[in-house]
Design a protein around this motif. Structure first.
Motif, PDB file in Angstrom:
ATOM      1  N   TYR A   1      35.769  53.177  43.190  1.00  0.00           N
ATOM      2  CA  TYR A   1      35.861  52.015  42.311  1.00  0.00           C
ATOM      3  C   TYR A   1      36.920  52.164  41.219  1.00  0.00           C
ATOM      4  CZ  TYR A   1      31.305  51.368  44.467  1.00  0.00           C
ATOM      5  OH  TYR A   1      30.288  51.246  45.374  1.00  0.00           O
ATOM      6  N   PHE A   2      37.157  53.399  40.768  1.00  0.00           N
ATOM      7  CA  PHE A   2      38.041  53.593  39.635  1.00  0.00           C
ATOM      8  C   PHE A   2      39.262  54.417  40.046  1.00  0.00           C
ATOM      9  CE2 PHE A   2      33.678  53.590  37.747  1.00  0.00           C
ATOM     10  CZ  PHE A   2      33.742  52.311  37.233  1.00  0.00           C
ATOM     11  N   SER A   3      40.318  54.263  39.279  1.00  0.00           N
ATOM     12  CA  SER A   3      41.512  55.063  39.500  1.00  0.00           C
ATOM     13  C   SER A   3      41.220  56.515  39.121  1.00  0.00           C
ATOM     14  CB  SER A   3      42.668  54.520  38.666  1.00  0.00           C
ATOM     15  OG  SER A   3      42.316  54.527  37.296  1.00  0.00           O
ATOM     16  N   PRO A   4      42.005  57.467  39.627  1.00  0.00           N
ATOM     17  CA  PRO A   4      41.713  58.887  39.382  1.00  0.00           C
ATOM     18  C   PRO A   4      41.616  59.246  37.902  1.00  0.00           C
ATOM     19  CG  PRO A   4      43.327  58.659  41.136  1.00  0.00           C
ATOM     20  CD  PRO A   4      43.122  57.284  40.572  1.00  0.00           C
TER      21      PRO A   4
ATOM     22  N   MET B   1      45.793  46.900  49.283  1.00  0.00           N
ATOM     23  CA  MET B   1      45.566  46.319  47.972  1.00  0.00           C
ATOM     24  C   MET B   1      44.835  47.297  47.042  1.00  0.00           C
ATOM     25  SD  MET B   1      47.019  43.360  48.346  1.00  0.00           S
ATOM     26  CE  MET B   1      48.148  44.218  49.468  1.00  0.00           C
ATOM     27  N   GLU B   2      43.861  47.996  47.580  1.00  0.00           N
ATOM     28  CA  GLU B   2      43.115  48.973  46.787  1.00  0.00           C
ATOM     29  C   GLU B   2      44.038  50.058  46.259  1.00  0.00           C
ATOM     30  OE1 GLU B   2      40.660  52.608  48.359  1.00  0.00           O
ATOM     31  OE2 GLU B   2      39.399  50.810  48.478  1.00  0.00           O
ATOM     32  N   ALA B   3      44.955  50.528  47.105  1.00  0.00           N
ATOM     33  CA  ALA B   3      45.880  51.582  46.688  1.00  0.00           C
ATOM     34  C   ALA B   3      46.710  51.137  45.488  1.00  0.00           C
ATOM     35  CB  ALA B   3      46.783  51.980  47.855  1.00  0.00           C
ATOM     36  N   GLU B   4      47.137  49.881  45.494  1.00  0.00           N
ATOM     37  CA  GLU B   4      47.934  49.379  44.376  1.00  0.00           C
ATOM     38  C   GLU B   4      47.101  49.246  43.107  1.00  0.00           C
ATOM     39  OE1 GLU B   4      51.094  49.228  44.466  1.00  0.00           O
ATOM     40  OE2 GLU B   4      51.121  49.742  46.587  1.00  0.00           O
ATOM     41  N   VAL B   5      45.841  48.842  43.244  1.00  0.00           N
ATOM     42  CA  VAL B   5      44.955  48.745  42.080  1.00  0.00           C
ATOM     43  C   VAL B   5      44.829  50.110  41.414  1.00  0.00           C
ATOM     44  CG1 VAL B   5      42.579  48.335  41.320  1.00  0.00           C
ATOM     45  CG2 VAL B   5      43.657  46.757  42.927  1.00  0.00           C
ATOM     46  N   PHE B   6      44.534  51.122  42.201  1.00  0.00           N
ATOM     47  CA  PHE B   6      44.350  52.454  41.634  1.00  0.00           C
ATOM     48  C   PHE B   6      45.654  53.017  41.095  1.00  0.00           C
ATOM     49  CE2 PHE B   6      40.441  53.297  44.516  1.00  0.00           C
ATOM     50  CZ  PHE B   6      39.683  52.484  43.689  1.00  0.00           C
TER      51      PHE B   6
ATOM     52  N   LEU C   1      38.568  48.761  40.871  1.00  0.00           N
ATOM     53  CA  LEU C   1      38.164  47.861  41.944  1.00  0.00           C
ATOM     54  C   LEU C   1      36.739  47.417  41.683  1.00  0.00           C
ATOM     55  CD1 LEU C   1      38.714  46.531  44.683  1.00  0.00           C
ATOM     56  CD2 LEU C   1      37.842  48.617  45.759  1.00  0.00           C
ATOM     57  N   ASP C   2      36.566  46.163  41.336  1.00  0.00           N
ATOM     58  CA  ASP C   2      35.236  45.662  41.009  1.00  0.00           C
ATOM     59  C   ASP C   2      34.425  45.402  42.262  1.00  0.00           C
ATOM     60  OD1 ASP C   2      33.306  43.205  40.423  1.00  0.00           O
ATOM     61  OD2 ASP C   2      33.643  44.269  38.530  1.00  0.00           O
ATOM     62  N   LYS C   3      35.019  44.673  43.212  1.00  0.00           N
ATOM     63  CA  LYS C   3      34.298  44.399  44.465  1.00  0.00           C
ATOM     64  C   LYS C   3      35.245  43.797  45.489  1.00  0.00           C
ATOM     65  CE  LYS C   3      31.354  41.606  42.509  1.00  0.00           C
ATOM     66  NZ  LYS C   3      31.855  41.418  41.121  1.00  0.00           N
TER      67      LYS C   3
ATOM     68  N   GLY D   1      39.193  39.001  50.340  1.00  0.00           N
ATOM     69  CA  GLY D   1      39.842  39.183  49.056  1.00  0.00           C
ATOM     70  C   GLY D   1      39.173  40.282  48.264  1.00  0.00           C
ATOM     71  N   LEU D   2      39.542  40.385  46.988  1.00  0.00           N
ATOM     72  CA  LEU D   2      38.944  41.391  46.131  1.00  0.00           C
ATOM     73  C   LEU D   2      39.090  40.979  44.675  1.00  0.00           C
ATOM     74  CD1 LEU D   2      41.416  43.267  44.700  1.00  0.00           C
ATOM     75  CD2 LEU D   2      41.629  44.008  47.073  1.00  0.00           C
ATOM     76  N   MET D   3      38.293  41.608  43.841  1.00  0.00           N
ATOM     77  CA  MET D   3      38.377  41.420  42.398  1.00  0.00           C
ATOM     78  C   MET D   3      38.649  42.775  41.762  1.00  0.00           C
ATOM     79  SD  MET D   3      35.356  40.299  39.748  1.00  0.00           S
ATOM     80  CE  MET D   3      35.440  40.772  38.020  1.00  0.00           C
ATOM     81  N   ALA D   4      39.588  42.814  40.845  1.00  0.00           N
ATOM     82  CA  ALA D   4      39.925  44.048  40.143  1.00  0.00           C
ATOM     83  C   ALA D   4      40.044  43.755  38.656  1.00  0.00           C
ATOM     84  CB  ALA D   4      41.224  44.643  40.671  1.00  0.00           C
ATOM     85  N   THR D   5      39.819  44.775  37.846  1.00  0.00           N
ATOM     86  CA  THR D   5      39.942  44.631  36.401  1.00  0.00           C
ATOM     87  C   THR D   5      40.827  45.743  35.852  1.00  0.00           C
ATOM     88  OG1 THR D   5      37.911  45.920  36.083  1.00  0.00           O
ATOM     89  CG2 THR D   5      37.707  43.519  36.134  1.00  0.00           C
ATOM     90  N   PHE D   6      41.448  45.455  34.731  1.00  0.00           N
ATOM     91  CA  PHE D   6      42.317  46.415  34.060  1.00  0.00           C
ATOM     92  C   PHE D   6      41.885  46.481  32.598  1.00  0.00           C
ATOM     93  CE2 PHE D   6      44.377  44.747  37.727  1.00  0.00           C
ATOM     94  CZ  PHE D   6      45.117  45.796  38.265  1.00  0.00           C
TER      95      PHE D   6
END
Length: 463
Positions: A254-257, A311-316, A322-324, A329-334
Protein backbone atom coordinates in the motif's frame (compact mmCIF):
# COMPACT_ATOMS: atom_id res chain seq x y z
CA UNK A 1 22.46 -30.10 9.61
CA UNK A 2 19.51 -31.44 11.53
CA UNK A 3 17.27 -28.84 13.03
CA UNK A 4 14.69 -29.67 15.67
CA UNK A 5 13.43 -26.25 16.67
CA UNK A 6 12.76 -25.21 13.14
CA UNK A 7 11.57 -28.74 12.43
CA UNK A 8 8.90 -28.64 15.10
CA UNK A 9 7.79 -25.15 14.18
CA UNK A 10 7.52 -26.04 10.51
CA UNK A 11 5.62 -29.21 11.35
CA UNK A 12 3.20 -27.26 13.47
CA UNK A 13 2.69 -24.80 10.65
CA UNK A 14 1.84 -27.61 8.24
CA UNK A 15 0.04 -29.92 10.67
CA UNK A 16 -3.55 -30.59 9.64
CA UNK A 17 -4.69 -31.15 13.23
CA UNK A 18 -3.69 -27.79 14.70
CA UNK A 19 -6.89 -26.11 13.64
CA UNK A 20 -8.17 -24.87 10.30
CA UNK A 21 -6.69 -21.90 8.54
CA UNK A 22 -9.66 -19.58 8.66
CA UNK A 23 -8.46 -16.71 6.51
CA UNK A 24 -6.25 -16.09 3.54
CA UNK A 25 -4.15 -13.76 5.70
CA UNK A 26 -3.58 -16.50 8.29
CA UNK A 27 -2.51 -18.91 5.55
CA UNK A 28 -0.14 -16.33 4.05
CA UNK A 29 1.31 -15.58 7.49
CA UNK A 30 2.05 -19.26 8.03
CA UNK A 31 3.62 -19.60 4.59
CA UNK A 32 5.71 -16.48 5.16
CA UNK A 33 7.02 -17.78 8.49
CA UNK A 34 7.69 -21.21 6.98
CA UNK A 35 9.71 -19.57 4.22
CA UNK A 36 11.66 -17.63 6.84
CA UNK A 37 12.40 -20.86 8.72
CA UNK A 38 13.60 -22.56 5.56
CA UNK A 39 15.90 -19.64 4.79
CA UNK A 40 17.18 -19.67 8.37
CA UNK A 41 17.83 -23.41 8.14
CA UNK A 42 19.67 -23.06 4.84
CA UNK A 43 21.93 -20.31 6.15
CA UNK A 44 22.48 -22.11 9.44
CA UNK A 45 23.49 -25.31 7.69
CA UNK A 46 25.88 -23.45 5.40
CA UNK A 47 27.48 -21.69 8.34
CA UNK A 48 27.71 -24.85 10.46
CA UNK A 49 29.30 -26.87 7.65
CA UNK A 50 31.82 -24.14 6.84
CA UNK A 51 32.65 -23.88 10.54
CA UNK A 52 33.29 -27.61 10.60
CA UNK A 53 35.46 -27.42 7.48
CA UNK A 54 37.54 -24.70 9.11
CA UNK A 55 37.85 -26.19 12.61
CA UNK A 56 38.67 -29.78 11.72
CA UNK A 57 41.61 -28.99 9.38
CA UNK A 58 43.01 -26.77 12.16
CA UNK A 59 42.75 -29.73 14.56
CA UNK A 60 44.46 -31.98 11.99
CA UNK A 61 47.38 -29.56 11.65
CA UNK A 62 47.60 -29.29 15.44
CA UNK A 63 47.76 -33.10 15.88
CA UNK A 64 50.56 -33.45 13.36
CA UNK A 65 52.45 -30.48 14.81
CA UNK A 66 52.44 -31.77 18.41
CA UNK A 67 53.15 -35.39 17.49
CA UNK A 68 54.64 -35.63 13.97
CA UNK A 69 54.46 -39.37 13.31
CA UNK A 70 52.92 -41.28 10.41
CA UNK A 71 50.37 -42.97 12.67
CA UNK A 72 48.68 -39.57 13.18
CA UNK A 73 47.31 -39.86 9.65
CA UNK A 74 44.82 -42.34 11.11
CA UNK A 75 43.22 -39.53 13.13
CA UNK A 76 43.52 -37.12 10.21
CA UNK A 77 41.52 -39.63 8.14
CA UNK A 78 38.83 -39.65 10.84
CA UNK A 79 38.67 -35.88 10.73
CA UNK A 80 38.27 -36.19 6.97
CA UNK A 81 35.29 -38.49 7.54
CA UNK A 82 33.76 -35.87 9.83
CA UNK A 83 34.21 -33.25 7.09
CA UNK A 84 32.55 -35.60 4.60
CA UNK A 85 29.72 -36.17 7.05
CA UNK A 86 29.21 -32.42 7.18
CA UNK A 87 28.86 -32.39 3.40
CA UNK A 88 26.22 -35.12 3.64
CA UNK A 89 24.35 -33.14 6.29
CA UNK A 90 24.35 -30.19 3.94
CA UNK A 91 22.80 -32.31 1.20
CA UNK A 92 19.95 -33.77 3.27
CA UNK A 93 19.22 -30.74 5.48
CA UNK A 94 15.61 -29.53 5.51
CA UNK A 95 13.20 -27.92 7.92
CA UNK A 96 10.99 -30.99 8.25
CA UNK A 97 11.96 -33.71 10.74
CA UNK A 98 14.65 -35.75 9.01
CA UNK A 99 15.81 -39.20 10.10
CA UNK A 100 18.74 -38.89 7.72
CA UNK A 101 20.00 -35.77 9.48
CA UNK A 102 19.55 -37.29 12.94
CA UNK A 103 21.38 -40.42 11.80
CA UNK A 104 24.29 -38.35 10.54
CA UNK A 105 24.48 -36.51 13.87
CA UNK A 106 24.59 -39.84 15.69
CA UNK A 107 27.30 -41.03 13.30
CA UNK A 108 29.34 -37.91 14.18
CA UNK A 109 29.22 -38.73 17.88
CA UNK A 110 29.92 -42.45 17.42
CA UNK A 111 32.87 -41.76 15.12
CA UNK A 112 34.43 -39.29 17.53
CA UNK A 113 33.96 -41.65 20.47
CA UNK A 114 35.48 -44.50 18.47
CA UNK A 115 38.54 -42.42 17.66
CA UNK A 116 39.01 -41.47 21.30
CA UNK A 117 38.60 -44.85 23.03
CA UNK A 118 39.86 -47.32 20.42
CA UNK A 119 43.66 -47.54 20.04
CA UNK A 120 45.29 -46.42 16.81
CA UNK A 121 45.97 -49.66 14.89
CA UNK A 122 48.96 -48.01 13.17
CA UNK A 123 50.66 -46.84 16.35
CA UNK A 124 54.04 -48.66 16.60
CA UNK A 125 53.97 -48.26 20.39
CA UNK A 126 50.45 -49.16 21.53
CA UNK A 127 49.40 -48.19 25.04
CA UNK A 128 46.73 -49.62 27.34
CA UNK A 129 43.25 -48.59 26.19
CA UNK A 130 42.26 -46.82 29.47
CA UNK A 131 45.33 -44.58 29.04
CA UNK A 132 43.59 -42.93 26.08
CA UNK A 133 41.29 -41.20 28.60
CA UNK A 134 44.31 -39.43 30.08
CA UNK A 135 44.64 -37.25 26.97
CA UNK A 136 41.46 -35.26 27.75
CA UNK A 137 40.12 -35.64 24.21
CA UNK A 138 36.54 -35.25 25.38
CA UNK A 139 36.88 -31.49 24.83
CA UNK A 140 36.58 -32.07 21.07
CA UNK A 141 32.91 -32.93 21.52
CA UNK A 142 32.31 -29.26 22.31
CA UNK A 143 33.22 -28.41 18.70
CA UNK A 144 30.35 -30.53 17.44
CA UNK A 145 28.01 -29.01 20.01
CA UNK A 146 28.98 -25.41 19.27
CA UNK A 147 28.69 -25.87 15.50
CA UNK A 148 25.35 -27.59 16.02
CA UNK A 149 23.82 -24.51 17.62
CA UNK A 150 24.32 -22.66 14.31
CA UNK A 151 21.82 -24.85 12.47
CA UNK A 152 20.08 -27.15 14.93
CA UNK A 153 17.05 -26.45 17.04
CA UNK A 154 17.10 -26.40 20.82
CA UNK A 155 15.63 -29.90 20.98
CA UNK A 156 18.37 -31.29 18.76
CA UNK A 157 21.06 -29.49 20.77
CA UNK A 158 19.73 -31.19 23.90
CA UNK A 159 19.68 -34.48 22.00
CA UNK A 160 23.35 -34.01 21.10
CA UNK A 161 24.10 -33.46 24.79
CA UNK A 162 22.19 -36.55 25.91
CA UNK A 163 23.51 -38.79 23.13
CA UNK A 164 27.08 -37.70 23.78
CA UNK A 165 26.78 -38.35 27.52
CA UNK A 166 25.24 -41.79 26.98
CA UNK A 167 27.75 -42.84 24.30
CA UNK A 168 30.74 -41.53 26.26
CA UNK A 169 29.73 -43.16 29.55
CA UNK A 170 28.77 -46.36 27.76
CA UNK A 171 32.16 -46.52 26.05
CA UNK A 172 33.91 -45.77 29.36
CA UNK A 173 32.05 -48.57 31.06
CA UNK A 174 32.90 -50.96 28.24
CA UNK A 175 36.59 -50.08 28.44
CA UNK A 176 36.62 -50.44 32.23
CA UNK A 177 34.75 -53.73 32.03
CA UNK A 178 36.44 -55.45 29.12
CA UNK A 179 39.84 -53.84 28.44
CA UNK A 180 42.70 -56.24 29.32
CA UNK A 181 45.01 -55.27 32.20
CA UNK A 182 48.71 -55.98 32.79
CA UNK A 183 49.15 -57.02 36.43
CA UNK A 184 52.95 -56.74 36.35
CA UNK A 185 52.85 -53.17 35.02
CA UNK A 186 50.25 -52.19 37.63
CA UNK A 187 52.30 -53.72 40.43
CA UNK A 188 55.46 -51.93 39.32
CA UNK A 189 53.74 -48.52 39.21
CA UNK A 190 51.93 -49.17 42.50
CA UNK A 191 55.25 -49.87 44.17
CA UNK A 192 56.47 -46.43 43.08
CA UNK A 193 53.49 -44.19 43.97
CA UNK A 194 51.63 -46.36 46.48
CA UNK A 195 48.40 -48.23 45.64
CA UNK A 196 46.28 -46.21 48.08
CA UNK A 197 47.31 -42.68 47.11
CA UNK A 198 45.47 -40.19 44.89
CA UNK A 199 48.45 -40.25 42.57
CA UNK A 200 47.76 -43.91 41.90
CA UNK A 201 44.18 -43.10 40.80
CA UNK A 202 45.53 -40.56 38.34
CA UNK A 203 48.46 -42.63 37.04
CA UNK A 204 46.99 -46.14 36.94
CA UNK A 205 47.20 -47.00 33.19
CA UNK A 206 44.32 -49.45 33.50
CA UNK A 207 41.94 -47.18 35.42
CA UNK A 208 39.22 -45.38 33.43
CA UNK A 209 38.45 -43.06 36.38
CA UNK A 210 34.69 -43.35 35.89
CA UNK A 211 33.97 -40.51 38.31
CA UNK A 212 35.88 -38.11 36.08
CA UNK A 213 34.04 -39.43 33.02
CA UNK A 214 30.72 -38.73 34.78
CA UNK A 215 31.93 -35.21 35.52
CA UNK A 216 32.75 -34.67 31.85
CA UNK A 217 29.32 -35.89 30.78
CA UNK A 218 27.58 -33.75 33.41
CA UNK A 219 29.40 -30.57 32.36
CA UNK A 220 28.65 -31.34 28.71
CA UNK A 221 24.95 -31.75 29.49
CA UNK A 222 24.86 -28.46 31.39
CA UNK A 223 26.54 -26.63 28.51
CA UNK A 224 24.20 -28.30 26.01
CA UNK A 225 21.21 -27.18 28.07
CA UNK A 226 22.46 -23.60 28.18
CA UNK A 227 23.11 -23.55 24.43
CA UNK A 228 19.68 -25.09 23.84
CA UNK A 229 18.06 -22.21 25.74
CA UNK A 230 20.04 -19.77 23.59
CA UNK A 231 18.93 -21.59 20.43
CA UNK A 232 15.31 -21.57 21.60
CA UNK A 233 15.43 -17.84 22.29
CA UNK A 234 17.07 -17.23 18.93
CA UNK A 235 14.29 -19.07 17.14
CA UNK A 236 11.67 -17.08 19.03
CA UNK A 237 13.41 -13.92 17.88
CA UNK A 238 13.49 -15.34 14.35
CA UNK A 239 9.73 -15.89 14.36
CA UNK A 240 9.20 -12.40 15.74
CA UNK A 241 11.41 -10.97 13.03
CA UNK A 242 9.55 -13.00 10.40
CA UNK A 243 6.28 -11.56 11.66
CA UNK A 244 7.71 -8.06 11.48
CA UNK A 245 8.93 -8.64 7.94
CA UNK A 246 5.50 -9.98 7.06
CA UNK A 247 3.94 -6.78 8.37
CA UNK A 248 6.42 -4.74 6.36
CA UNK A 249 5.56 -6.79 3.28
CA UNK A 250 1.87 -6.09 3.84
CA UNK A 251 2.59 -2.39 4.23
CA UNK A 252 4.64 -2.39 1.03
CA UNK A 253 1.49 -3.35 -0.89
CA UNK A 254 0.00 0.00 0.00
CA UNK A 255 2.81 2.43 0.78
CA UNK A 256 6.00 3.50 -0.92
CA UNK A 257 9.24 2.08 0.56
CA UNK A 258 10.13 5.29 2.41
CA UNK A 259 6.67 5.38 4.02
CA UNK A 260 6.98 1.72 5.05
CA UNK A 261 10.28 2.56 6.72
CA UNK A 262 8.62 5.42 8.57
CA UNK A 263 5.68 3.29 9.69
CA UNK A 264 7.94 0.48 10.90
CA UNK A 265 9.74 2.89 13.23
CA UNK A 266 6.59 4.15 14.94
CA UNK A 267 4.12 2.50 17.29
CA UNK A 268 0.66 2.18 15.74
CA UNK A 269 0.75 5.51 13.87
CA UNK A 270 -2.34 4.78 11.77
CA UNK A 271 -4.94 4.32 14.49
CA UNK A 272 -5.33 7.98 15.34
CA UNK A 273 -8.13 9.53 13.30
CA UNK A 274 -7.08 12.97 12.12
CA UNK A 275 -7.73 15.53 9.45
CA UNK A 276 -5.14 16.55 6.86
CA UNK A 277 -4.69 18.16 3.50
CA UNK A 278 -3.57 15.64 0.89
CA UNK A 279 -3.49 15.18 -2.86
CA UNK A 280 -5.96 12.59 -4.12
CA UNK A 281 -5.71 10.80 -7.47
CA UNK A 282 -8.23 8.67 -9.33
CA UNK A 283 -7.18 6.67 -12.39
CA UNK A 284 -9.51 4.79 -14.74
CA UNK A 285 -9.29 3.07 -18.13
CA UNK A 286 -11.56 4.82 -20.62
CA UNK A 287 -13.95 2.58 -22.54
CA UNK A 288 -12.94 -0.51 -20.61
CA UNK A 289 -16.28 -2.31 -20.95
CA UNK A 290 -16.56 -2.23 -24.77
CA UNK A 291 -12.83 -2.92 -24.99
CA UNK A 292 -13.07 -6.20 -23.08
CA UNK A 293 -16.61 -7.43 -23.67
CA UNK A 294 -15.50 -9.95 -26.32
CA UNK A 295 -12.26 -10.99 -24.59
CA UNK A 296 -11.61 -14.17 -22.65
CA UNK A 297 -11.85 -13.55 -18.88
CA UNK A 298 -8.26 -14.70 -18.41
CA UNK A 299 -7.10 -12.14 -20.95
CA UNK A 300 -9.02 -9.44 -19.11
CA UNK A 301 -7.33 -10.38 -15.84
CA UNK A 302 -3.91 -10.30 -17.52
CA UNK A 303 -4.74 -6.88 -18.93
CA UNK A 304 -5.72 -5.54 -15.50
CA UNK A 305 -2.64 -7.01 -13.88
CA UNK A 306 -0.41 -5.36 -16.46
CA UNK A 307 -2.21 -2.05 -16.02
CA UNK A 308 -2.29 -2.10 -12.23
CA UNK A 309 1.33 -3.15 -12.00
CA UNK A 310 2.53 -0.24 -14.12
CA UNK A 311 0.35 2.31 -12.38
CA UNK A 312 1.22 1.03 -8.91
CA UNK A 313 4.94 1.27 -9.68
CA UNK A 314 4.56 4.94 -10.57
CA UNK A 315 2.58 5.66 -7.40
CA UNK A 316 5.29 4.19 -5.21
CA UNK A 317 8.07 5.79 -7.24
CA UNK A 318 6.56 9.20 -6.49
CA UNK A 319 6.12 8.60 -2.74
CA UNK A 320 2.40 7.95 -3.02
CA UNK A 321 0.11 5.56 -1.17
CA UNK A 322 -2.02 3.07 -3.03
CA UNK A 323 -5.39 3.40 -1.36
CA UNK A 324 -7.31 0.78 -3.33
CA UNK A 325 -7.91 -0.83 -6.70
CA UNK A 326 -11.24 0.03 -8.29
CA UNK A 327 -11.81 -2.61 -10.95
CA UNK A 328 -10.19 -1.09 -14.01
CA UNK A 329 -8.84 1.85 -12.02
CA UNK A 330 -7.26 2.83 -8.73
CA UNK A 331 -7.18 5.50 -6.06
CA UNK A 332 -3.93 6.88 -4.69
CA UNK A 333 -3.06 9.59 -2.19
CA UNK A 334 -0.01 11.76 -1.67
CA UNK A 335 0.68 13.03 1.83
CA UNK A 336 -0.45 9.93 3.69
CA UNK A 337 0.07 8.66 6.26
CA UNK A 338 2.26 11.70 6.98
CA UNK A 339 2.18 14.96 4.99
CA UNK A 340 5.17 16.05 2.96
CA UNK A 341 6.41 19.30 1.49
CA UNK A 342 5.87 18.25 -2.14
CA UNK A 343 2.66 16.22 -2.07
CA UNK A 344 0.87 18.06 -4.89
CA UNK A 345 4.06 18.07 -6.97
CA UNK A 346 4.49 14.35 -6.49
CA UNK A 347 0.86 13.74 -7.45
CA UNK A 348 1.08 15.59 -10.77
CA UNK A 349 4.51 14.15 -11.56
CA UNK A 350 3.06 10.70 -10.93
CA UNK A 351 0.13 11.36 -13.27
CA UNK A 352 2.47 12.48 -16.05
CA UNK A 353 4.69 9.42 -15.49
CA UNK A 354 1.63 7.18 -15.64
CA UNK A 355 0.74 8.58 -19.05
CA UNK A 356 4.33 8.08 -20.22
CA UNK A 357 4.33 4.49 -18.97
CA UNK A 358 1.02 3.91 -20.73
CA UNK A 359 2.43 5.24 -24.01
CA UNK A 360 5.31 2.78 -23.79
CA UNK A 361 2.94 -0.09 -23.03
CA UNK A 362 0.68 0.93 -25.94
CA UNK A 363 3.63 0.77 -28.33
CA UNK A 364 4.23 -2.81 -27.26
CA UNK A 365 0.55 -3.63 -27.59
CA UNK A 366 0.38 -2.19 -31.11
CA UNK A 367 3.34 -4.34 -32.17
CA UNK A 368 1.43 -7.36 -30.90
CA UNK A 369 -1.77 -6.34 -32.66
CA UNK A 370 -3.58 -5.54 -29.43
CA UNK A 371 -5.85 -2.52 -28.90
CA UNK A 372 -4.31 0.47 -27.14
CA UNK A 373 -5.57 1.89 -23.87
CA UNK A 374 -6.46 5.40 -22.81
CA UNK A 375 -6.50 6.41 -19.18
CA UNK A 376 -8.22 9.32 -17.44
CA UNK A 377 -6.68 10.80 -14.30
CA UNK A 378 -8.31 13.21 -11.86
CA UNK A 379 -6.32 15.13 -9.23
CA UNK A 380 -7.46 17.30 -6.33
CA UNK A 381 -5.84 18.74 -3.22
CA UNK A 382 -7.99 19.29 -0.16
CA UNK A 383 -9.13 18.23 3.28
CA UNK A 384 -9.66 14.57 4.15
CA UNK A 385 -10.01 12.44 7.26
CA UNK A 386 -7.42 9.66 7.82
CA UNK A 387 -7.68 6.61 10.06
CA UNK A 388 -8.52 2.95 10.47
CA UNK A 389 -12.09 1.84 9.84
CA UNK A 390 -13.69 -1.52 10.48
CA UNK A 391 -14.07 -3.77 13.50
CA UNK A 392 -12.14 -7.04 13.31
CA UNK A 393 -10.63 -6.42 9.90
CA UNK A 394 -9.18 -2.92 9.75
CA UNK A 395 -8.62 -0.84 6.67
CA UNK A 396 -6.69 2.40 6.44
CA UNK A 397 -9.16 4.82 4.92
CA UNK A 398 -9.03 8.29 3.41
CA UNK A 399 -12.48 9.89 3.29
CA UNK A 400 -13.85 13.34 2.70
CA UNK A 401 -14.98 15.83 0.08
CA UNK A 402 -11.56 15.92 -1.57
CA UNK A 403 -11.87 12.22 -2.43
CA UNK A 404 -15.26 12.76 -4.08
CA UNK A 405 -13.98 15.76 -6.04
CA UNK A 406 -10.97 13.84 -7.38
CA UNK A 407 -13.29 11.04 -8.49
CA UNK A 408 -15.56 13.54 -10.30
CA UNK A 409 -12.54 15.15 -11.98
CA UNK A 410 -11.48 11.78 -13.37
CA UNK A 411 -14.94 11.41 -14.94
CA UNK A 412 -14.59 14.93 -16.33
CA UNK A 413 -11.70 13.80 -18.56
CA UNK A 414 -14.32 12.39 -20.98
CA UNK A 415 -16.19 15.69 -21.19
CA UNK A 416 -13.08 17.83 -21.58
CA UNK A 417 -11.40 15.25 -23.84
CA UNK A 418 -8.24 15.29 -21.81
CA UNK A 419 -6.12 12.64 -20.13
CA UNK A 420 -5.46 14.56 -16.91
CA UNK A 421 -7.79 16.96 -15.12
CA UNK A 422 -6.63 18.72 -11.99
CA UNK A 423 -8.44 21.13 -9.71
CA UNK A 424 -7.53 24.76 -9.25
CA UNK A 425 -6.83 23.88 -5.63
CA UNK A 426 -4.14 21.39 -6.60
CA UNK A 427 -2.65 23.84 -9.09
CA UNK A 428 -2.51 26.52 -6.38
CA UNK A 429 -0.73 24.10 -4.05
CA UNK A 430 1.71 23.27 -6.83
CA UNK A 431 2.62 26.94 -7.13
CA UNK A 432 3.10 27.20 -3.36
CA UNK A 433 5.41 24.21 -3.45
CA UNK A 434 7.49 25.90 -6.14
CA UNK A 435 6.81 23.19 -8.69
CA UNK A 436 8.69 23.22 -11.97
CA UNK A 437 6.75 25.08 -14.65
CA UNK A 438 7.33 22.16 -17.02
CA UNK A 439 4.83 20.14 -14.98
CA UNK A 440 2.03 22.57 -15.85
CA UNK A 441 2.82 22.94 -19.53
CA UNK A 442 -0.05 21.97 -21.82
CA UNK A 443 -2.78 22.42 -19.22
CA UNK A 444 -5.68 24.63 -20.25
CA UNK A 445 -8.03 26.45 -17.90
CA UNK A 446 -11.73 25.51 -17.84
CA UNK A 447 -13.81 27.76 -15.64
CA UNK A 448 -17.31 27.23 -14.32
CA UNK A 449 -17.28 23.43 -14.32
CA UNK A 450 -20.22 21.87 -12.52
CA UNK A 451 -19.01 19.14 -10.17
CA UNK A 452 -21.71 16.90 -8.77
CA UNK A 453 -21.85 17.27 -4.99
CA UNK A 454 -20.47 20.82 -4.96
CA UNK A 455 -22.73 23.84 -4.62
CA UNK A 456 -20.44 26.13 -6.59
CA UNK A 457 -18.84 25.66 -10.02
CA UNK A 458 -15.08 25.21 -9.93
CA UNK A 459 -12.15 25.98 -12.17
CA UNK A 460 -10.22 23.01 -13.47
CA UNK A 461 -7.15 22.50 -15.65
CA UNK A 462 -7.03 19.81 -18.32
CA UNK A 463 -4.45 18.38 -20.67
Amino acid sequence: MADATDVTTAAELRAPNDGPVRTREEFEDRQYILTALEEHKRRGVELAVWTRWIMLPIVAVFLIAVHPVWSQLYYVAMLGLLCLNGWLMRRVARVERSRAELSLILFDLLLMTFGMVVPNPFDPQPIPVPMLYHYGNFVYFFMILSAGTLAYSWRTVIAIGVWTAVIWLGASYGVARFAPADADMSAALAAIVGPDSHMWELMDPFHVNFQLRIQEAMVFLLVAGTLALSAKRFNELLLTAAGSERERANLSRYFSPNVVEQLSQNDEPLKQVRGAKVAVMFVDIMGFTPLTQDQDPHEVIDLLRGFHGRMEAEVFRHNGTLDKYLGDGLMATFGTPQPGEQDATHALACALSMQAALEGWNRDRRRKGLPTLRVGIGLHYGDVVLGDIGANRLEYAVVGAAVNVASRLEKLTRTLEGDIVLSDGLRGQLLQEGADNDLLQGFGCHEGQIIRGLSEPMTVWAR
